[in-house]
Design a protein around this motif. Structure first.
Motif, PDB file in Angstrom:
ATOM      1  N   THR A  23      -6.363   8.883  -1.849  1.00 42.18           N
ATOM      2  CA  THR A  23      -5.436   8.935  -1.032  1.00 42.18           C
ATOM      3  C   THR A  23      -4.532   8.037  -1.011  1.00 42.18           C
ATOM      4  OG1 THR A  23      -6.563   7.892   1.530  1.00 42.18           O
ATOM      5  CG2 THR A  23      -7.136   9.859   1.394  1.00 42.18           C
ATOM      6  N   HIS A  24      -4.769   6.622  -1.641  1.00 39.89           N
ATOM      7  CA  HIS A  24      -4.144   5.576  -1.634  1.00 39.89           C
ATOM      8  C   HIS A  24      -3.951   4.088  -2.579  1.00 39.89           C
ATOM      9  CE1 HIS A  24      -7.018   3.880   0.920  1.00 39.89           C
ATOM     10  NE2 HIS A  24      -6.333   2.805   1.113  1.00 39.89           N
TER      11      HIS A  24
ATOM     12  N   ARG B 188       0.546  -1.187   0.114  1.00 45.34           N
ATOM     13  CA  ARG B 188       0.352  -0.095   0.006  1.00 45.34           C
ATOM     14  C   ARG B 188       0.996   1.189   0.283  1.00 45.34           C
ATOM     15  NH1 ARG B 188      -5.310   0.607   3.552  1.00 45.34           N
ATOM     16  NH2 ARG B 188      -6.030  -0.582   1.930  1.00 45.34           N
ATOM     17  N   PHE B 189       0.455   1.993  -0.788  1.00 42.83           N
ATOM     18  CA  PHE B 189       1.440   3.568  -0.615  1.00 42.83           C
ATOM     19  C   PHE B 189       0.300   4.394  -1.641  1.00 42.83           C
ATOM     20  CE2 PHE B 189       3.719   0.004  -3.725  1.00 42.83           C
ATOM     21  CZ  PHE B 189       4.559   0.085  -3.121  1.00 42.83           C
ATOM     22  N   PRO B 190       0.967   5.661  -0.243  1.00 38.77           N
ATOM     23  CA  PRO B 190       0.063   6.963   0.397  1.00 38.77           C
ATOM     24  C   PRO B 190       0.221   7.589  -1.650  1.00 38.77           C
ATOM     25  CG  PRO B 190       1.429   6.373   1.646  1.00 38.77           C
ATOM     26  CD  PRO B 190       1.836   5.710   1.099  1.00 38.77           C
ATOM     27  N   LEU B 191      -1.091   8.184  -2.048  1.00 42.46           N
ATOM     28  CA  LEU B 191      -0.501   8.878  -2.939  1.00 42.46           C
ATOM     29  C   LEU B 191      -0.046  10.231  -2.695  1.00 42.46           C
ATOM     30  CD1 LEU B 191      -3.430   7.861  -4.973  1.00 42.46           C
ATOM     31  CD2 LEU B 191      -1.446   8.089  -5.927  1.00 42.46           C
ATOM     32  N   VAL B 192       0.664  11.128  -2.902  1.00 43.64           N
ATOM     33  CA  VAL B 192       1.574  12.252  -3.574  1.00 43.64           C
ATOM     34  C   VAL B 192       1.532  12.976  -4.679  1.00 43.64           C
ATOM     35  CG1 VAL B 192       4.071  11.476  -3.520  1.00 43.64           C
ATOM     36  CG2 VAL B 192       3.627  13.997  -3.007  1.00 43.64           C
TER      37      VAL B 192
ATOM     38  N   GLN C 149       6.567   6.075  -0.637  1.00 44.32           N
ATOM     39  CA  GLN C 149       5.128   7.197  -1.531  1.00 44.32           C
ATOM     40  C   GLN C 149       4.503   6.527  -2.667  1.00 44.32           C
ATOM     41  OE1 GLN C 149       3.062   9.945   0.634  1.00 44.32           O
ATOM     42  NE2 GLN C 149       5.150  10.587   1.258  1.00 44.32           N
TER      43      GLN C 149
ATOM     44  N   ALA D 190       9.926   5.342  -7.270  1.00 47.81           N
ATOM     45  CA  ALA D 190       8.786   5.301  -7.001  1.00 47.81           C
ATOM     46  C   ALA D 190       7.828   4.365  -7.890  1.00 47.81           C
ATOM     47  CB  ALA D 190       8.407   6.579  -6.004  1.00 47.81           C
TER      48      ALA D 190
ATOM     49  N   ILE E 268       8.756  11.698  -2.483  1.00 49.03           N
ATOM     50  CA  ILE E 268       8.452   9.979  -2.717  1.00 49.03           C
ATOM     51  C   ILE E 268       9.130   9.060  -2.306  1.00 49.03           C
ATOM     52  CG2 ILE E 268       8.005  11.167  -5.394  1.00 49.03           C
ATOM     53  CD1 ILE E 268       9.385  10.289  -6.237  1.00 49.03           C
TER      54      ILE E 268
END
Length: 422
Positions: free
Chosen positions: A208-209, A116-120, A143, A172, A140
């Motif tokens: 968000t992710h 699982r990766f948070p979105l930036v 993320q 990333a 990054i």
């Protein structure tokens, strides 16, 4: 030629006989497309040995038609590196699972990412401005980068955007929204992280992710084979008729790219012409070549020219058949302006037969397997059909929906064209 002359006396009998022959060619064309796009062919790509299965099938057709191998068998082997995705792929945005091939594509040069990766969100300024670049790259880590494409059609801007995507894939996972159709490809390299192209409607300002399960398999020496079969003529010159049989394969087990129009249709036409010429040889020797590796960068045709299974100087014409599944609006002839005598003969035959709405001329373009021949000064034409189905490099390019609208008419045109080539 004798039938064409007899038509004046035969009245309505000959057109009816021609119609039966044309219907047979189109019916056989549909059968060929159905065989090459079947799930057992795995999209004729780099998962489950799809391209190798297709090569064996085409060689069997050559043998049944009566073509002869140039050497001990019908194959011309070579190798090249290619990236592949044999395992199941999973993508979810804020826990909403997306469908591979329909909702998203994994870029063909993607590496592996699981978790699982948070979105930036990163803008062009964040990576273009030197004072912000290093900070962005540090930000990054761990993320996933959401980077929207620029609102422009300018080629330089698009090229810069692609270069920035590539740089980000070194650090990333990258997520890109796509408003138009999803179009896949083949890569001969794998970058450290994946890039996911997602239908734009699945990404919102509040997403968000992303959950990723993407594993790649780099094949540094993938074994591929051109398939070659010949019909001896009465002279020493050669005509080469080519069509690439490879396609994109599978993106995991759940996303199949059948490649009906591109290019099962071209292989179907190649087999029909081979059947004709095996029964009635031409003045020149004819070599039928089903090329591998076209989607990876014209690799099969490049290897043919490098390996020289026949003397390139003896080739009178190379005819390349690629994307022949429609024809509602006729055909385009690439390299026509460089080969006006061949093009004029095509248009004259079509005017007499009345089969195609138009035979459109186009200049030189290095966009299919004729290109390596042209580069060596060999006369070459590339023909593709116009109008009708527009599916290309996607999961919807399927045999069941490919009409082969003008297949019979194009078959008749090419048969006479090859028969009058000097």
């Amino acid at each position: 030629m004798a039938l064409a002359c007899a038509g004046l006396a035969a009245g309505a009998v000959l057109p009816a006989a021609q119609a039966v022959a044309q219907d047979d060619a189109r019916t056989r064309g549909h059968r060929t497309v159905a065989a090459l796009t079947a799930p057992a062919m795995h999209g004729r790509g780099y998962v489950q040995g799809g391209d190798s299965i297709a090569a064996e099938w085409i060689a069997a057709q050559f043998r049944a038609i009566g073509l002869a191998p140039l050497k001990d068998d019908f194959f011309q082997p070579f190798t090249f590196p290619v990236n592949s995705f044999p395992d199941s792929i999973g993508v979810a945005l804020d826990d909403a699972v997306l469908r591979p091939g329909t909702d998203y594509l994994v870029h063909p040069a993607s590496g592996t990412a699981v978790g699982r990766f948070p979105l930036v969100r990163v803008g062009l300024r964040d990576v273009l401005l030197p004072e912000r670049h290093s900070m962005t790259m540090g930000l990054i880590t761990g993320q996933a980068v959401l980077m929207r494409p620029p609102a422009t059609a300018d080629r330089d801007s698009i090229a810069l955007y692609r270069a920035l995507q590539r740089e980000l894939m070194l650090h990333a996972p990258v997520v890109v929204p796509v408003k138009d159709k999803l179009t896949w490809g083949v890569a001969r390299e794998a970058l450290p992280f994946p890039l996911i192209e997602v239908r734009a409607e699945h990404l919102t300002d509040t997403t968000t992710h992303i959950d990723l399960h993407v594993r790649h398999a780099m094949r540094p020496r993938h074994a591929a084979r051109n398939v070659l079969g010949m019909v001896k003529g009465r002279g020493k010159g050669w005509i080469v008729v080519g069509a690439h049989y490879d396609h994109l394969g599978r993106m995991g087990p759940d996303a199949l790219f059948p490649g009906a129009n591109d290019n099962a249709s071209g292989v179907a036409m190649l087999l029909e012409l081979a059947r004709d010429i095996a029964r009635k040889p031409l003045r020149h020797n004819v070599l039928f070549v089903a090329f591998a590796g076209e989607e990876a960068g014209l690799l099969g045709s490049e290897w043919f020219i490098t390996d020289r299974p026949i003397d390139p100087g003896a080739i009178k014409l190379m005819l390349n058949l690629d994307i022949l599944g429609t024809g509602d609006d006729g055909i385009t002839v690439v390299n026509a302006t460089a080969e006006p005598a061949h093009y004029d003969r095509l248009t004259a035959i079509n005017a007499r037969q009345g089969g195609l709405p138009q035979v459109k001329a186009r200049g030189p373009a290095c966009n299919s397997d004729h290109c390596p021949f042209v580069a060596k000064g060999i006369p070459a034409l590339f023909i593709y059909t116009l109008g009708g189905a527009a599916h290309y490099h996607d999961v919807l390019d399927q045999g069941a929906t490919l009409p082969l609208t003008k297949f019979s008419e194009l078959h008749a045109l090419l048969r006479e064209f090859l028969g009058t080539t000097r």
